[in-house]
Design a protein around this motif. Sequence first.
Motif, short mmCIF file in Angstrom:
data_model
loop_
_atom_site.label_atom_id
_atom_site.label_comp_id
_atom_site.label_asym_id
_atom_site.label_seq_id
_atom_site.Cartn_x
_atom_site.Cartn_y
_atom_site.Cartn_z
N GLY A 36 -9.92 1.65 2.99
CA GLY A 36 -11.15 0.89 3.18
C GLY A 36 -11.00 -0.33 4.08
N HIS A 37 -9.80 -0.62 4.53
CA HIS A 37 -9.55 -1.77 5.41
C HIS A 37 -9.33 -1.28 6.84
CE1 HIS A 37 -8.96 -4.54 2.05
NE2 HIS A 37 -8.28 -3.58 1.47
N MET A 38 -10.00 -1.92 7.79
CA MET A 38 -9.82 -1.54 9.18
C MET A 38 -8.45 -2.00 9.65
SD MET A 38 -12.37 -1.87 12.42
CE MET A 38 -12.28 -3.60 12.79
N GLY A 39 -7.68 -1.07 10.20
CA GLY A 39 -6.36 -1.39 10.71
C GLY A 39 -6.31 -1.40 12.23
N VAL A 40 -7.04 -0.47 12.81
CA VAL A 40 -7.07 -0.34 14.27
C VAL A 40 -8.41 0.29 14.65
CG1 VAL A 40 -5.94 1.94 14.27
CG2 VAL A 40 -5.75 0.48 16.28
N ALA A 41 -8.88 -0.06 15.84
CA ALA A 41 -10.14 0.52 16.31
C ALA A 41 -10.05 0.72 17.82
CB ALA A 41 -11.31 -0.39 15.98
N VAL A 42 -10.69 1.78 18.28
CA VAL A 42 -10.83 2.01 19.71
C VAL A 42 -12.08 1.24 20.10
CG1 VAL A 42 -11.16 3.75 21.50
CG2 VAL A 42 -9.74 4.27 19.50
N SER A 43 -11.92 0.31 21.02
CA SER A 43 -13.00 -0.60 21.38
C SER A 43 -13.92 -0.01 22.43
CB SER A 43 -12.39 -1.90 21.92
OG SER A 43 -13.40 -2.75 22.42
N ARG A 51 -5.38 -5.01 13.74
CA ARG A 51 -5.32 -6.03 12.68
C ARG A 51 -3.87 -6.16 12.21
NH1 ARG A 51 -8.51 -5.95 6.91
NH2 ARG A 51 -8.09 -8.11 6.38
N MET A 52 -3.43 -7.41 12.11
CA MET A 52 -2.05 -7.68 11.71
C MET A 52 -1.99 -8.94 10.88
SD MET A 52 -0.08 -7.10 15.32
CE MET A 52 1.45 -7.57 14.56
N GLU A 53 -0.83 -9.23 10.32
CA GLU A 53 -0.60 -10.50 9.65
C GLU A 53 -0.81 -11.59 10.70
OE1 GLU A 53 2.13 -12.98 9.76
OE2 GLU A 53 0.95 -13.92 8.18
N GLU A 98 0.68 1.78 14.64
CA GLU A 98 1.46 1.64 13.42
C GLU A 98 1.43 0.21 12.87
OE1 GLU A 98 5.30 3.30 14.36
OE2 GLU A 98 4.60 5.34 13.92
N ARG A 99 1.37 -0.78 13.75
CA ARG A 99 1.26 -2.17 13.28
C ARG A 99 -0.03 -2.36 12.48
NH1 ARG A 99 3.25 -4.70 19.01
NH2 ARG A 99 5.43 -5.00 18.44
N GLY A 100 -1.14 -1.88 13.03
CA GLY A 100 -2.42 -2.03 12.34
C GLY A 100 -2.49 -1.23 11.05
N VAL A 101 -1.99 0.00 11.09
CA VAL A 101 -2.01 0.86 9.91
C VAL A 101 -1.12 0.28 8.81
CG1 VAL A 101 -1.29 3.13 9.04
CG2 VAL A 101 -2.64 2.96 11.14
N ARG A 102 0.03 -0.23 9.20
CA ARG A 102 0.95 -0.80 8.22
C ARG A 102 0.32 -2.01 7.52
NH1 ARG A 102 5.30 -0.26 10.92
NH2 ARG A 102 4.97 -2.03 12.30
N PHE A 103 -0.32 -2.88 8.31
CA PHE A 103 -0.92 -4.06 7.69
C PHE A 103 -2.09 -3.67 6.78
CE2 PHE A 103 -3.93 -7.59 7.46
CZ PHE A 103 -3.10 -8.53 6.88
N ALA A 104 -2.98 -2.82 7.26
CA ALA A 104 -4.12 -2.41 6.44
C ALA A 104 -3.65 -1.70 5.17
CB ALA A 104 -5.06 -1.52 7.24
N GLY A 105 -2.58 -0.90 5.30
CA GLY A 105 -2.03 -0.20 4.14
C GLY A 105 -1.37 -1.12 3.13
N SER A 106 -1.02 -2.33 3.56
CA SER A 106 -0.38 -3.28 2.63
C SER A 106 -1.41 -4.02 1.77
CB SER A 106 0.44 -4.32 3.41
OG SER A 106 -0.40 -5.25 4.07
N LEU A 107 -2.67 -3.89 2.12
CA LEU A 107 -3.74 -4.56 1.37
C LEU A 107 -4.17 -3.69 0.19
CD1 LEU A 107 -5.82 -5.72 4.46
CD2 LEU A 107 -4.24 -7.10 3.09
N PRO A 108 -4.63 -4.30 -0.90
CA PRO A 108 -5.09 -3.49 -2.03
C PRO A 108 -6.32 -2.67 -1.62
CG PRO A 108 -5.58 -5.82 -2.40
CD PRO A 108 -4.78 -5.73 -1.14
N PRO A 109 -6.40 -1.43 -2.08
CA PRO A 109 -7.55 -0.60 -1.69
C PRO A 109 -8.87 -1.26 -2.09
CG PRO A 109 -5.92 0.71 -2.88
CD PRO A 109 -5.49 -0.73 -2.97
N LYS A 110 -9.85 -1.11 -1.23
CA LYS A 110 -11.17 -1.64 -1.54
C LYS A 110 -11.86 -0.69 -2.50
CE LYS A 110 -12.47 -4.30 2.51
NZ LYS A 110 -13.46 -4.45 3.57
N THR A 111 -12.60 -1.26 -3.42
CA THR A 111 -13.41 -0.42 -4.30
C THR A 111 -14.81 -0.37 -3.71
OG1 THR A 111 -13.91 -2.34 -5.67
CG2 THR A 111 -12.09 -0.95 -6.37
N PRO A 112 -15.40 0.80 -3.67
CA PRO A 112 -16.73 0.91 -3.08
C PRO A 112 -17.74 0.05 -3.83
CG PRO A 112 -15.85 3.08 -3.65
CD PRO A 112 -14.90 2.05 -4.17
N LYS A 113 -18.57 -0.62 -3.07
CA LYS A 113 -19.62 -1.43 -3.68
C LYS A 113 -20.75 -0.51 -4.11
CE LYS A 113 -18.59 -5.41 -0.82
NZ LYS A 113 -19.04 -6.29 0.24
#
Length: 125
Positions: A36-43, A51-53, A98-113
């Motif tokens: 649920g966290h954006m790690g990388v996007a094609v602009s 997205r990174m630390e 991989e930098r973006g995916v690694r950072f987003a994957g380190s965050l707790p999963p989002k729960t759907p609102k």
Amino acid sequence: MAYDEELAERVRAVVDAGADVSERRMFGGLAFLIGGHMGVAVSREGGLMVRMEPAAAAALVDDISVTPMVMQGRELDGWLRVTEAAVRDDRDLTTWVERGVRFAGSLPPKTPKPRAPRRKNARLP
């Protein structure tokens, strides 16, 4: 301008499809979300948003091919804009994704609102 479909395919090939990955069109581009966290996007402006630390991101800025991401005049901590030229090589693309995916994957999963129930169009008297 629409996002680069070829670049999106290249990113898709790098992102591990088994790790709670979803894709969503956002900001005119295509975002890859991990848990649920954006790690990388094609602009839509070309290249990637990654997205990174925040401290690690700041250290990678070179003001040529890697710049801080700015939205509505505000610099976003931990977000980088990476030019197309910086990801032409598959090895470089893999590193950024991989930098973006690694950072987003380190965050707790989002729960759907929970979504509010849709109201039928009520007629006004």
